[in-house]
Design a protein around this motif. Structure first.
Motif, PDB file in Angstrom:
ATOM      1  N   UNK A 147      79.271 121.427  21.495  1.00 33.10           N
ATOM      2  CA  UNK A 147      78.448 122.472  20.883  1.00 33.10           C
ATOM      3  C   UNK A 147      77.069 122.029  20.446  1.00 33.10           C
ATOM      4  N   UNK A 148      76.838 120.711  20.429  1.00 31.21           N
ATOM      5  CA  UNK A 148      75.503 120.166  20.133  1.00 31.21           C
ATOM      6  C   UNK A 148      75.317 119.006  21.117  1.00 31.21           C
ATOM      7  N   UNK A 149      74.073 118.521  21.306  1.00 33.50           N
ATOM      8  CA  UNK A 149      73.912 117.371  22.212  1.00 33.50           C
ATOM      9  C   UNK A 149      74.764 116.173  21.780  1.00 33.50           C
ATOM     10  N   UNK A 150      74.795 115.888  20.482  1.00 34.04           N
ATOM     11  CA  UNK A 150      75.621 114.756  20.004  1.00 34.04           C
ATOM     12  C   UNK A 150      77.095 115.057  20.254  1.00 34.04           C
ATOM     13  N   UNK A 151      77.496 116.278  19.925  1.00 33.20           N
ATOM     14  CA  UNK A 151      78.899 116.672  20.089  1.00 33.20           C
ATOM     15  C   UNK A 151      79.344 116.622  21.548  1.00 33.20           C
ATOM     16  N   UNK A 152      78.446 116.968  22.477  1.00 33.64           N
ATOM     17  CA  UNK A 152      78.833 116.943  23.896  1.00 33.64           C
ATOM     18  C   UNK A 152      79.062 115.503  24.373  1.00 33.64           C
ATOM     19  N   UNK A 153      78.287 114.547  23.821  1.00 32.34           N
ATOM     20  CA  UNK A 153      78.553 113.127  24.145  1.00 32.34           C
ATOM     21  C   UNK A 153      79.936 112.734  23.620  1.00 32.34           C
ATOM     22  N   UNK A 154      80.222 113.183  22.401  1.00 31.86           N
ATOM     23  CA  UNK A 154      81.534 112.853  21.806  1.00 31.86           C
ATOM     24  C   UNK A 154      82.641 113.495  22.644  1.00 31.86           C
ATOM     25  N   UNK A 155      82.404 114.723  23.107  1.00 38.40           N
ATOM     26  CA  UNK A 155      83.407 115.411  23.939  1.00 38.40           C
ATOM     27  C   UNK A 155      83.731 114.589  25.184  1.00 38.40           C
ATOM     28  N   UNK A 156      82.676 114.074  25.821  1.00 41.43           N
ATOM     29  CA  UNK A 156      82.894 113.275  27.029  1.00 41.43           C
ATOM     30  C   UNK A 156      83.741 112.040  26.702  1.00 41.43           C
ATOM     31  N   UNK A 162      82.017 115.194  15.584  1.00 42.06           N
ATOM     32  CA  UNK A 162      81.484 116.288  16.389  1.00 42.06           C
ATOM     33  C   UNK A 162      81.336 117.543  15.524  1.00 42.06           C
ATOM     34  N   UNK A 163      82.360 117.811  14.709  1.00 46.55           N
ATOM     35  CA  UNK A 163      82.330 119.015  13.845  1.00 46.55           C
ATOM     36  C   UNK A 163      81.260 118.900  12.760  1.00 46.55           C
ATOM     37  N   UNK A 164      81.108 117.706  12.186  1.00 48.07           N
ATOM     38  CA  UNK A 164      80.106 117.535  11.120  1.00 48.07           C
ATOM     39  C   UNK A 164      78.716 117.898  11.645  1.00 48.07           C
ATOM     40  N   UNK A 165      78.441 117.499  12.880  1.00 48.31           N
ATOM     41  CA  UNK A 165      77.147 117.800  13.490  1.00 48.31           C
ATOM     42  C   UNK A 165      77.016 119.297  13.790  1.00 48.31           C
ATOM     43  N   UNK A 166      78.075 119.842  14.357  1.00 47.90           N
ATOM     44  CA  UNK A 166      78.052 121.258  14.772  1.00 47.90           C
ATOM     45  C   UNK A 166      77.869 122.199  13.573  1.00 47.90           C
ATOM     46  N   UNK A 167      78.583 121.912  12.504  1.00 49.39           N
ATOM     47  CA  UNK A 167      78.516 122.785  11.323  1.00 49.39           C
ATOM     48  C   UNK A 167      77.090 122.836  10.800  1.00 49.39           C
ATOM     49  N   UNK A 168      76.481 121.650  10.649  1.00 45.53           N
ATOM     50  CA  UNK A 168      75.150 121.616  10.017  1.00 45.53           C
ATOM     51  C   UNK A 168      74.031 121.994  10.968  1.00 45.53           C
ATOM     52  N   UNK A 169      74.188 121.629  12.248  1.00 43.31           N
ATOM     53  CA  UNK A 169      73.092 121.912  13.198  1.00 43.31           C
ATOM     54  C   UNK A 169      73.113 123.357  13.686  1.00 43.31           C
ATOM     55  N   UNK A 170      74.309 123.926  13.845  1.00 41.46           N
ATOM     56  CA  UNK A 170      74.388 125.245  14.489  1.00 41.46           C
ATOM     57  C   UNK A 170      75.054 126.315  13.622  1.00 41.46           C
ATOM     58  N   UNK A 171      76.250 126.025  13.105  1.00 40.60           N
ATOM     59  CA  UNK A 171      77.045 127.102  12.503  1.00 40.60           C
ATOM     60  C   UNK A 171      76.416 127.617  11.202  1.00 40.60           C
ATOM     61  N   UNK A 172      76.136 126.711  10.274  1.00 41.40           N
ATOM     62  CA  UNK A 172      75.613 127.182   8.983  1.00 41.40           C
ATOM     63  C   UNK A 172      74.260 127.884   9.133  1.00 41.40           C
ATOM     64  N   UNK A 173      73.326 127.355   9.929  1.00 40.34           N
ATOM     65  CA  UNK A 173      72.060 128.081  10.087  1.00 40.34           C
ATOM     66  C   UNK A 173      72.260 129.476  10.694  1.00 40.34           C
ATOM     67  N   UNK A 174      73.163 129.616  11.654  1.00 34.47           N
ATOM     68  CA  UNK A 174      73.387 130.934  12.268  1.00 34.47           C
ATOM     69  C   UNK A 174      74.006 131.898  11.247  1.00 34.47           C
ATOM     70  N   UNK A 175      74.938 131.413  10.459  1.00 34.63           N
ATOM     71  CA  UNK A 175      75.552 132.284   9.438  1.00 34.63           C
ATOM     72  C   UNK A 175      74.518 132.673   8.383  1.00 34.63           C
TER      73      UNK A 175
END
Ligand code: TMP
Length: 224
Positions: free
Chosen positions: A47-56, A79-92
């Motif tokens: 869900x984020x560039x960092x998270x996608x590396x972790x996914x791989x 991966x979640x720590x990055x996603x929450x702060x980079x994407x989820x919280x700002x969108x909410x």
């Protein structure tokens, strides 16, 4: 969430492999777009560039064969720590609808129940990684594990490489299923269990109806 609140609306989807999450997410996004919404879709891990590396690293890297359960837990959490702060919280905060393909229930169930890491450890790492925001509603697509495996095999392309989790034996997925059902019992207000063996259209309708029940104001425009 109160209907007057301006903190967006957070939806997560959970379930074992082959349960039909992706299909239901696609249906829901279509309905929301028809009603004039532009939801943010994210996935975990990733869900984020960092998270996608972790996914791989977690799923397909040739170096992940010897990964310990502890390292696995921390990678999902990172991966979640990055996603929450980079994407989820700002969108909410911008009052958007956020749909997450898996969220922290996956860690509770896969690393806690199925990998047998003590629940208190998983919970404390989950809290550190995700902070306090939880989904407003979680749709759990519950499916018999044998059926889930059969669906996975049906749709797999002969050249597909199975990911690391898909190599686990059936007993692992039985534990995942029971873990999810226990989580639903522990959080009956948040987690809505849906029978994933039912026809797709029926499940999609139940999801839309549940959303309208939870916020008439936000979801009034979606067709049932
Ligand atoms: P998926 O993207 O196809 O759902 O695959 C993600 C895999 O990772 C799936 O097997 C579930 C697993 N997983 C965990 O074990 N813990 C987690 O916290 C998350 C988000 C996923």
């Amino acid at each position: 969430m109160s209907e007057a609140s301006q903190t967006g609306f957070f939806i997560s989807f959970e379930g074992s492999e082959g349960c039909g999450k992706s299909t239901q997410i696609r249906h829901l996004i279509e309905s929301l777009r028809d009603a004039g919404h532009e939801p943010l879709l994210v996935r975990e891990p990733g869900g984020t560039p960092i998270g996608e590396h972790i996914r791989h690293l977690l799923q397909h890297s040739p170096d992940n064969g010897a990964m310990t359960p502890e390292a696995e837990l921390l990678l999902f959490a990172a991966s979640r720590a990055q996603l929450v702060r980079e994407k989820i919280l700002p969108a909410l905060a911008a009052a958007r609808i956020v749909i997450s393909d898996r969220f922290l229930d996956s860690t509770t169930v896969y690393q806690g129940v199925a990998r047998k890491i003590p629940a208190a450890t998983v919970e404390s790492i989950n809290r550190f990684a995700a902070g306090s925001r939880r989904p407003d509603v979680t749709f759990l697509l519950d499916l018999d594990c044998t059926e889930g495996f059969a669906r996975l095999r049906e749709r797999a392309h002969p050249d597909d490489k199975r990911d690391r989790m898909e190599e686990e034996p059936l007993a692992f997925y039985e534990a995942v299923r029971h873990g999810y059902l226990a989580a639903a019992q522990a959080h009956p207000d948040r987690i809505r269990v849906l029978d994933a063996a039912k026809p797709q259209a029926e499940i999609a309708r139940a999801i839309r109806a549940e959303l309208q029940k939870r916020s008439h104001v936000l979801f009034q425009g979606i067709r049932l």
